[in-house]
Design a protein around this motif. Structure first.
Motif, PDB file in Angstrom:
ATOM      1  N   ALA A 159       0.719  -1.319  -0.096  1.00  0.00           N
ATOM      2  CA  ALA A 159       0.009  -0.016  -0.126  1.00  0.00           C
ATOM      3  C   ALA A 159       1.038   1.260  -0.067  1.00  0.00           C
ATOM      4  O   ALA A 159       1.942   1.216   0.610  1.00  0.00           O
ATOM      5  CB  ALA A 159      -0.670   0.085   1.123  1.00  0.00           C
ATOM      6  N   LEU A 160       0.404   2.306  -0.607  1.00  0.00           N
ATOM      7  CA  LEU A 160       1.051   3.509  -0.773  1.00  0.00           C
ATOM      8  C   LEU A 160       0.265   4.583  -0.256  1.00  0.00           C
ATOM      9  O   LEU A 160      -0.920   4.467  -0.523  1.00  0.00           O
ATOM     10  CB  LEU A 160       1.570   3.899  -2.309  1.00  0.00           C
TER      11      LEU A 160
ATOM     12  N   LEU B 168       3.534  12.560  14.839  1.00  0.00           N
ATOM     13  CA  LEU B 168       2.776  12.488  13.718  1.00  0.00           C
ATOM     14  C   LEU B 168       2.137  11.356  13.682  1.00  0.00           C
ATOM     15  O   LEU B 168       2.588  10.344  13.925  1.00  0.00           O
ATOM     16  CB  LEU B 168       3.652  12.415  12.300  1.00  0.00           C
ATOM     17  N   ARG B 169       0.691  11.352  13.412  1.00  0.00           N
ATOM     18  CA  ARG B 169      -0.137  10.247  13.447  1.00  0.00           C
ATOM     19  C   ARG B 169      -0.861   9.844  12.343  1.00  0.00           C
ATOM     20  O   ARG B 169      -1.386  10.692  11.503  1.00  0.00           O
ATOM     21  CB  ARG B 169      -1.115  10.681  14.726  1.00  0.00           C
ATOM     22  N   ARG B 170      -1.144   8.717  11.847  1.00  0.00           N
ATOM     23  CA  ARG B 170      -1.853   8.339  10.620  1.00  0.00           C
ATOM     24  C   ARG B 170      -2.792   7.149  11.204  1.00  0.00           C
ATOM     25  O   ARG B 170      -2.171   6.108  11.991  1.00  0.00           O
ATOM     26  CB  ARG B 170      -0.918   7.696   9.657  1.00  0.00           C
ATOM     27  N   PRO B 171      -3.978   6.951  10.876  1.00  0.00           N
ATOM     28  CA  PRO B 171      -4.827   6.058  11.251  1.00  0.00           C
ATOM     29  C   PRO B 171      -4.332   4.357  10.665  1.00  0.00           C
ATOM     30  O   PRO B 171      -3.570   4.536   9.526  1.00  0.00           O
ATOM     31  CB  PRO B 171      -6.335   6.233  10.435  1.00  0.00           C
ATOM     32  N   THR B 172      -4.654   3.711  11.167  1.00  0.00           N
ATOM     33  CA  THR B 172      -4.142   1.957  10.796  1.00  0.00           C
ATOM     34  C   THR B 172      -5.088   1.833   9.855  1.00  0.00           C
ATOM     35  O   THR B 172      -6.556   1.966   9.822  1.00  0.00           O
ATOM     36  CB  THR B 172      -4.301   1.358  11.815  1.00  0.00           C
ATOM     37  N   ASP B 173      -4.731   0.875   8.541  1.00  0.00           N
ATOM     38  CA  ASP B 173      -5.570   0.561   7.560  1.00  0.00           C
ATOM     39  C   ASP B 173      -5.293  -0.883   7.256  1.00  0.00           C
ATOM     40  O   ASP B 173      -4.505  -1.452   8.319  1.00  0.00           O
ATOM     41  CB  ASP B 173      -5.525   1.263   6.353  1.00  0.00           C
TER      42      ASP B 173
ATOM     43  N   THR C 256      -2.321  -3.209   9.174  1.00  0.00           N
ATOM     44  CA  THR C 256      -2.531  -4.514   9.978  1.00  0.00           C
ATOM     45  C   THR C 256      -2.187  -5.477   9.394  1.00  0.00           C
ATOM     46  O   THR C 256      -1.462  -6.231  10.220  1.00  0.00           O
ATOM     47  CB  THR C 256      -4.291  -4.210  10.191  1.00  0.00           C
ATOM     48  N   ASP C 257      -2.094  -5.636   8.307  1.00  0.00           N
ATOM     49  CA  ASP C 257      -1.613  -6.916   7.614  1.00  0.00           C
ATOM     50  C   ASP C 257      -0.045  -7.148   7.774  1.00  0.00           C
ATOM     51  O   ASP C 257       0.492  -8.327   8.274  1.00  0.00           O
ATOM     52  CB  ASP C 257      -1.850  -7.327   6.213  1.00  0.00           C
ATOM     53  N   ALA C 258       0.629  -5.851   7.839  1.00  0.00           N
ATOM     54  CA  ALA C 258       2.017  -5.920   7.729  1.00  0.00           C
ATOM     55  C   ALA C 258       2.316  -6.277   9.137  1.00  0.00           C
ATOM     56  O   ALA C 258       3.386  -7.122   9.476  1.00  0.00           O
ATOM     57  CB  ALA C 258       2.381  -4.683   7.230  1.00  0.00           C
TER      58      ALA C 258
ATOM     59  N   VAL D  77       7.840  -1.696   6.810  1.00  0.00           N
ATOM     60  CA  VAL D  77       7.398  -0.317   6.162  1.00  0.00           C
ATOM     61  C   VAL D  77       8.727   0.052   5.235  1.00  0.00           C
ATOM     62  O   VAL D  77       9.843  -0.109   5.709  1.00  0.00           O
ATOM     63  CB  VAL D  77       6.888   0.699   6.853  1.00  0.00           C
ATOM     64  N   LYS D  78       8.304   0.742   4.340  1.00  0.00           N
ATOM     65  CA  LYS D  78       9.295   1.662   3.850  1.00  0.00           C
ATOM     66  C   LYS D  78       8.830   3.063   3.843  1.00  0.00           C
ATOM     67  O   LYS D  78       7.618   3.265   3.082  1.00  0.00           O
ATOM     68  CB  LYS D  78       9.414   1.103   2.281  1.00  0.00           C
ATOM     69  N   ILE D  79       9.598   3.869   4.282  1.00  0.00           N
ATOM     70  CA  ILE D  79       9.365   5.456   4.609  1.00  0.00           C
ATOM     71  C   ILE D  79      10.545   6.219   3.850  1.00  0.00           C
ATOM     72  O   ILE D  79      11.492   6.116   4.234  1.00  0.00           O
ATOM     73  CB  ILE D  79       9.316   5.640   6.058  1.00  0.00           C
TER      74      ILE D  79
END
Length: 111
Positions: free
Chosen positions: A2-3, A44-49, A53-55, A63-65
């Motif tokens: 996911a991106l 910095l916050r982001r909702p879980t998708d 959740t799968d990762a 993750v790759k950031i």
């Protein structure tokens, strides 16, 4: 995989300490990126998708950031995702990537 793209804004993201906006100055996907003008100690916050959740549930998950710094910043950015945490040094100019496999590269996040 996911991106997150910021072509349509920063929906779902929020900053506790600092300000977030969309920037067309530097980007890796599309023509805009998330810009965080942080204050030390900010979050910095982001909702879980579903993808995240799968990762988090997978032994091979991670993750790759991509990060961009105009100028080196002393210290580290502490990234916490779910129950995992890892540091990223900010003493660089330009683009850097943090490519982290949770089980192999991160540590359990403090409670």
């Amino acid at each position: 995989m996911a991106l997150d793209s910021f072509e349509d804004g920063t929906e779902g993201w929020r900053a506790d300490g600092g300000k977030i906006s969309v920037s067309a100055t530097h980007w890796k996907l599309g023509k805009r990126s998330l810009r965080w003008d942080f204050t030390p100690g900010g979050t910095l916050r982001r909702p879980t998708d579903k993808a995240l959740t799968d990762a988090l549930a997978s032994r091979a998950g991670g993750v790759k950031i991509w990060l961009y710094c105009e100028k080196p910043v002393p210290g580290q950015l502490r990234i916490r995702i779910g129950t995992w945490s890892f540091p990223v040094n900010l003493g660089f100019t330009g683009w850097r990537t943090a490519w982290v496999q949770f089980v192999e590269d991160a540590k359990p996040a403090p409670a």
